[in-house]
Scaffold this active site. Structure first.
Site, mmCIF file in Angstrom:
data_model
loop_
_atom_site.group_PDB
_atom_site.id
_atom_site.type_symbol
_atom_site.label_atom_id
_atom_site.label_comp_id
_atom_site.label_asym_id
_atom_site.label_seq_id
_atom_site.Cartn_x
_atom_site.Cartn_y
_atom_site.Cartn_z
ATOM 1 N N ASN A 1 1.958 5.798 -9.865
ATOM 2 C CA ASN A 1 0.659 5.837 -10.551
ATOM 3 C C ASN A 1 -0.521 5.476 -9.647
ATOM 4 O O ASN A 1 -1.653 5.859 -9.939
ATOM 5 C CB ASN A 1 0.740 4.876 -11.763
ATOM 6 C CG ASN A 1 -0.613 4.546 -12.329
ATOM 7 O OD1 ASN A 1 -1.199 5.346 -13.072
ATOM 8 N ND2 ASN A 1 -1.158 3.393 -11.967
ATOM 9 N N THR B 1 -11.432 2.705 -16.686
ATOM 10 C CA THR B 1 -10.645 1.845 -15.792
ATOM 11 C C THR B 1 -11.513 1.469 -14.587
ATOM 12 O O THR B 1 -12.666 1.880 -14.486
ATOM 13 C CB THR B 1 -9.406 2.599 -15.267
ATOM 14 O OG1 THR B 1 -9.855 3.629 -14.372
ATOM 15 C CG2 THR B 1 -8.581 3.222 -16.380
ATOM 16 N N TYR C 1 -9.914 14.906 -4.331
ATOM 17 C CA TYR C 1 -9.193 14.466 -5.536
ATOM 18 C C TYR C 1 -8.559 15.676 -6.222
ATOM 19 O O TYR C 1 -7.388 15.647 -6.613
ATOM 20 C CB TYR C 1 -10.170 13.752 -6.471
ATOM 21 C CG TYR C 1 -9.516 12.953 -7.576
ATOM 22 C CD1 TYR C 1 -9.030 11.669 -7.340
ATOM 23 C CD2 TYR C 1 -9.398 13.468 -8.859
ATOM 24 C CE1 TYR C 1 -8.439 10.928 -8.363
ATOM 25 C CE2 TYR C 1 -8.813 12.741 -9.882
ATOM 26 C CZ TYR C 1 -8.337 11.467 -9.625
ATOM 27 O OH TYR C 1 -7.757 10.737 -10.640
ATOM 28 N N ASP D 1 0.869 -1.179 0.000
ATOM 29 C CA ASP D 1 0.000 0.000 0.000
ATOM 30 C C ASP D 1 0.908 1.232 0.000
ATOM 31 O O ASP D 1 1.734 1.401 0.901
ATOM 32 C CB ASP D 1 -0.861 -0.022 1.273
ATOM 33 C CG ASP D 1 -1.898 1.088 1.288
ATOM 34 O OD1 ASP D 1 -1.661 2.157 0.684
ATOM 35 O OD2 ASP D 1 -2.949 0.871 1.909
ATOM 36 N N VAL D 2 0.776 2.093 -1.015
ATOM 37 C CA VAL D 2 1.686 3.246 -1.110
ATOM 38 C C VAL D 2 1.464 4.269 0.006
ATOM 39 O O VAL D 2 2.292 5.152 0.209
ATOM 40 C CB VAL D 2 1.613 3.958 -2.489
ATOM 41 C CG1 VAL D 2 2.017 3.038 -3.615
ATOM 42 C CG2 VAL D 2 0.237 4.578 -2.730
#
Ligand SMILES: NC(=O)c1ccc[n+]([C@@H]2O[C@H](COP(=O)([O-])OP(=O)(O)OC[C@H]3O[C@@H](n4cnc5c(N)ncnc54)[C@H](O)[C@@H]3O)[C@@H](O)[C@H]2O)c1
Length: 262
Positions: A94, A202, A167, A67-68
């Site tokens: 990404n 996506t 976001y 998990d980044v």
């Protein structure tokens, strides 16, 4: 000096880490790099999908379920790759999640923004991206070469009704993080750039971008009147990883069917 297309866009043998590699744009980038002979390491928090990709789609690709948002874990993965392979040539930061409903939806309106959800989006899309960039930059600075490519969004370049507050904030942040890092790392021959996609089909947002009832109003916003397909990110990703981008740093590449031209 005149180079062939093959020489210009060569990534053969490069050690390349891609985060968010199990789906969508990260998977398309991973497939492009692997198809062109790069040594890819696929990072994603979805371990099951990651294993499926390395078994069925990019056979034999190395995987790292991480998990980044866990900065220590992403650093350990990057350090491990450099320890084993001797270098890191390209990092695609990404991985990211949807911010949920845009500001036209009742849930997305300012009075309804949930701060726990806000924090999760920033932890992954902003801090996670920075931790990934940082983990790569430490090694690239020392080796005096490298490429870092962050997936931003057109939602981070201007206001948009389809975009959620968190976001928009996180993606705007990574756009400027890319510029900051490009400035610091320029003399170390480390190039840092961003890809800013428009709407792509996506898995982002739990399948909403694959659902016609949700995508029809989005298509109306796009001058090309359609969403992008994941493979349409391949060209710019190859450019930014390859010798063709030798004089490109601190740039933001929109791939958006014309959205930001408006
Ligand atoms: N699809 C679009 O329309 C669009 C538009 C602009 C930007 N983007 C950005 O593109 C990037 C890729 O998204 P996508 O559209 O391919 O979505 P996707 O959901 O298909 O793929 C994202 C992948 O990232 C992984 N991931 C999510 N959070 C993670 C974490 N904390 N640690 C590790 N892996 C994690 C997911 O498991 C998934 O495999 C994201 O940064 C997204 O914000 C997408």
């Amino acid at each position: 000096m005149s180079l062939t297309a093959e020489q210009l866009f060569a990534v053969k043998g490069l050690v390349i880490i891609i985060t968010g590699a199990a789906s969508g744009l990260g998977l398309a980038i991973s497939q492009t790099m692997a198809a062109n002979g790069a040594d890819v390491i696929l990072v994603d928090r979805n371990e099951k999908e990651l294993r499926r990709v390395s078994e069925e789609i990019i056979p034999g690709a190395e995987v790292a379920p991480v998990d980044v948002a866990d900065s220590d874990a992403i650093r350990r993965i990057v350090d491990g790759v450099v320890a084993r392979k001797g270098r890191l040539d390209v990092m695609f930061a990404n991985a990211g999640i949807s911010g949920g409903a845009g500001i036209r939806s009742p849930q997305g309106r300012i009075e309804n923004v949930d701060l726990a959800a806000w924090s999760e989006v920033l932890a992954i899309n902003q801090t996670g991206a920075f931790a990934t960039l940082q983990a790569a930059a430490r090694h690239m600075k020392a080796q005096r070469s490298g490429r870092i490519v962050v997936t931003a969004s057109v939602g981070g370049l201007r206001g948009a009704t389809a975009t959620a507050y968190a976001y928009a904030a996180a993606k705007a942040a990574v756009v400027n993080l890319v510029r900051q890092a490009a400035l610091e790392l320029a003399t170390f021959d480390v190039k840092v750039n961003a890809i800013a996609p428009g709407f792509f089909r996506t898995g982002l947002g739990g399948g909403r971008l694959l659902d016609e009832t949700h995508t029809a109003p989005l298509e109306a916003i796009v001058p090309m009147r359609r969403l992008g397909m994941p493979h349409e990110i391949a060209g710019v990703s190859l450019l930014l990883a390859s010798p063709a981008a030798s004089y490109i740093t601190g740039s933001i590449f929109t791939v958006d069917g014309g959205i930001t031209a408006a």
